[in-house]
Design a protein around this motif. Structure first.
Motif, PDB file in Angstrom:
ATOM      1  N   LEU A  19      75.269  22.048  66.672  1.00 25.03           N
ATOM      2  CA  LEU A  19      76.209  23.462  66.276  1.00 25.03           C
ATOM      3  C   LEU A  19      77.386  23.630  66.953  1.00 25.03           C
ATOM      4  O   LEU A  19      78.384  24.261  66.631  1.00 25.03           O
ATOM      5  N   SER A  20      77.440  23.170  68.060  1.00 26.82           N
ATOM      6  CA  SER A  20      78.967  23.382  69.055  1.00 26.82           C
ATOM      7  C   SER A  20      79.904  22.598  68.398  1.00 26.82           C
ATOM      8  O   SER A  20      81.140  22.601  68.733  1.00 26.82           O
ATOM      9  N   LEU A  21      79.605  21.656  67.544  1.00 28.97           N
ATOM     10  CA  LEU A  21      80.898  20.805  66.805  1.00 28.97           C
ATOM     11  C   LEU A  21      81.499  21.772  65.590  1.00 28.97           C
ATOM     12  O   LEU A  21      82.437  21.393  65.305  1.00 28.97           O
ATOM     13  N   ALA A  22      80.869  22.861  65.252  1.00 33.03           N
ATOM     14  CA  ALA A  22      81.590  23.673  64.355  1.00 33.03           C
ATOM     15  C   ALA A  22      82.609  24.773  65.092  1.00 33.03           C
ATOM     16  O   ALA A  22      82.215  25.129  66.128  1.00 33.03           O
ATOM     17  N   PRO A  23      83.566  25.038  64.125  1.00 32.78           N
ATOM     18  CA  PRO A  23      84.572  25.837  64.844  1.00 32.78           C
ATOM     19  C   PRO A  23      84.237  27.248  65.109  1.00 32.78           C
ATOM     20  O   PRO A  23      83.584  27.737  64.218  1.00 32.78           O
ATOM     21  N   GLY A  24      84.547  27.673  66.193  1.00 31.92           N
ATOM     22  CA  GLY A  24      84.229  29.111  66.453  1.00 31.92           C
ATOM     23  C   GLY A  24      82.846  29.142  67.202  1.00 31.92           C
ATOM     24  O   GLY A  24      82.232  30.384  67.326  1.00 31.92           O
ATOM     25  N   VAL A  25      82.234  28.145  67.300  1.00 32.44           N
ATOM     26  CA  VAL A  25      80.989  28.204  68.013  1.00 32.44           C
ATOM     27  C   VAL A  25      81.170  27.546  69.420  1.00 32.44           C
ATOM     28  O   VAL A  25      81.686  26.484  69.567  1.00 32.44           O
ATOM     29  N   SER A  26      80.566  28.186  70.389  1.00 30.36           N
ATOM     30  CA  SER A  26      80.442  27.707  71.788  1.00 30.36           C
ATOM     31  C   SER A  26      78.869  27.761  72.167  1.00 30.36           C
ATOM     32  O   SER A  26      78.064  28.727  71.744  1.00 30.36           O
ATOM     33  N   THR A  27      78.476  26.880  73.219  1.00 31.41           N
ATOM     34  CA  THR A  27      77.237  26.781  73.585  1.00 31.41           C
ATOM     35  C   THR A  27      77.244  27.166  75.244  1.00 31.41           C
ATOM     36  O   THR A  27      78.176  26.430  75.549  1.00 31.41           O
ATOM     37  N   SER A  28      76.379  27.543  75.782  1.00 34.45           N
ATOM     38  CA  SER A  28      76.254  27.710  77.173  1.00 34.45           C
ATOM     39  C   SER A  28      75.273  26.381  77.494  1.00 34.45           C
ATOM     40  O   SER A  28      74.563  26.028  76.809  1.00 34.45           O
ATOM     41  N   GLY A  29      75.037  26.474  79.144  1.00 34.94           N
ATOM     42  CA  GLY A  29      74.280  25.444  79.641  1.00 34.94           C
ATOM     43  C   GLY A  29      72.738  25.782  79.451  1.00 34.94           C
ATOM     44  O   GLY A  29      72.073  24.992  79.317  1.00 34.94           O
ATOM     45  N   GLY A  30      72.531  27.123  79.129  1.00 34.20           N
ATOM     46  CA  GLY A  30      71.122  27.413  78.887  1.00 34.20           C
ATOM     47  C   GLY A  30      70.617  27.242  77.285  1.00 34.20           C
ATOM     48  O   GLY A  30      69.547  27.653  77.128  1.00 34.20           O
ATOM     49  N   GLY A  31      71.496  26.685  76.419  1.00 34.63           N
ATOM     50  CA  GLY A  31      71.080  26.729  75.119  1.00 34.63           C
ATOM     51  C   GLY A  31      71.585  27.854  74.424  1.00 34.63           C
ATOM     52  O   GLY A  31      71.216  27.764  73.226  1.00 34.63           O
ATOM     53  N   ASP A  32      72.233  28.613  75.037  1.00 33.70           N
ATOM     54  CA  ASP A  32      72.486  30.055  74.043  1.00 33.70           C
ATOM     55  C   ASP A  32      73.934  29.502  73.278  1.00 33.70           C
ATOM     56  O   ASP A  32      74.820  29.059  73.667  1.00 33.70           O
ATOM     57  N   VAL A  33      73.922  29.908  71.794  1.00 34.11           N
ATOM     58  CA  VAL A  33      74.997  29.743  70.958  1.00 34.11           C
ATOM     59  C   VAL A  33      75.587  31.078  70.657  1.00 34.11           C
ATOM     60  O   VAL A  33      75.069  32.056  70.222  1.00 34.11           O
ATOM     61  N   GLN A  34      76.949  30.906  70.731  1.00 34.80           N
ATOM     62  CA  GLN A  34      77.576  32.270  70.461  1.00 34.80           C
ATOM     63  C   GLN A  34      78.754  31.936  69.530  1.00 34.80           C
ATOM     64  O   GLN A  34      79.022  30.819  69.306  1.00 34.80           O
ATOM     65  N   MET A  35      78.911  32.743  68.367  1.00 33.33           N
ATOM     66  CA  MET A  35      79.718  32.385  67.514  1.00 33.33           C
ATOM     67  C   MET A  35      80.710  33.480  67.343  1.00 33.33           C
ATOM     68  O   MET A  35      80.460  34.675  67.585  1.00 33.33           O
ATOM     69  N   ASN A  36      82.206  33.230  67.098  1.00 37.53           N
ATOM     70  CA  ASN A  36      83.122  34.109  66.764  1.00 37.53           C
ATOM     71  C   ASN A  36      83.143  34.987  67.931  1.00 37.53           C
ATOM     72  O   ASN A  36      83.544  36.143  68.040  1.00 37.53           O
ATOM     73  N   GLY A  37      83.149  34.768  69.408  1.00 35.94           N
ATOM     74  CA  GLY A  37      83.274  35.532  70.424  1.00 35.94           C
ATOM     75  C   GLY A  37      82.193  36.578  70.805  1.00 35.94           C
ATOM     76  O   GLY A  37      82.207  37.376  71.429  1.00 35.94           O
ATOM     77  N   VAL A  38      81.181  36.569  69.763  1.00 34.94           N
ATOM     78  CA  VAL A  38      79.957  37.624  70.119  1.00 34.94           C
ATOM     79  C   VAL A  38      78.768  36.954  70.841  1.00 34.94           C
ATOM     80  O   VAL A  38      78.732  35.849  70.701  1.00 34.94           O
TER      81      VAL A  38
END
Length: 172
Positions: A19-38
């Motif tokens: 999922l981290s390969l998609a634009p606007g998606v970031s992941t944390s070390g704990g496996g949390d996925v954040q989208m569009n800054g939320v």
């Protein structure tokens, strides 16, 4: 699609890293996925149309003691991943950042299968030119396979996936 999910180079064959390969998606070390800054709590997840978050009131991909069940789903068992971001339709109520829809693979009238082995070792890795610390030690082996086919032709099918790993970590 299924072929892209299986063939994209993803660290440790993890859906969260995919999922981290998609634009606007970031992941944390704990496996949390954040989208569009939320924050991660704004990400909804469904598998085959069924809610896959541990708590519908507090959506996140890092529950169950830091491990949501979606993150242990093998990439070989996924037929399609859809990431929906932006202004979401009403069907994704309660989701502010984005929605991840995962469709699992199923059996067909033909027997098919696959196998894989992923080996990572410090002896095969390069150290950063600017690093002053020695390379780490230990190794990581990830292996598995799939098998699917008919039970009753044109009526009943099966599909199964196995994935395992062994990790050896040596502290200096």
């Amino acid at each position: 699609g299924s072929q892209e999910v299986r063939e994209l180079p993803v660290n440790r064959r993890n859906l969260t890293n995919l999922l981290s390969l998609a634009p606007g998606v970031s992941t944390s070390g704990g496996g949390d996925v954040q989208m569009n800054g939320v924050a991660g709590g704004g990400t909804g997840v469904t598998v085959d149309g069924t809610e896959a978050n541990s708590n519908a009131e507090e959506r996140s991909m890092s529950h169950y003691g830091g491990q949501n069940q979606i993150s242990v789903m093998s990439l070989d068992s996924i037929a399609e991943v859809q990431v929906v971001k932006g202004v979401l339709p009403a069907e994704y109520g309660g989701v502010a950042g984005g929605q991840v829809n995962v469709i699992s693979r199923s059996g067909t009238n033909r027997f098919s299968g696959s196998a894989f082995h992923n080996f990572q070792s410090p002896s095969l890795n390069a150290r950063s030119f600017f690093s002053t610390t020695p390379k780490g030690t230990g190794s990581f082996n990830q292996y598995g396979g799939t098998l699917g086919g008919p039970v009753l032709r044109n009526k009943l099918f099966f599909f199964t996936t196995y994935e395992g790993y062994r990790e050896r970590v040596e502290l200096n």
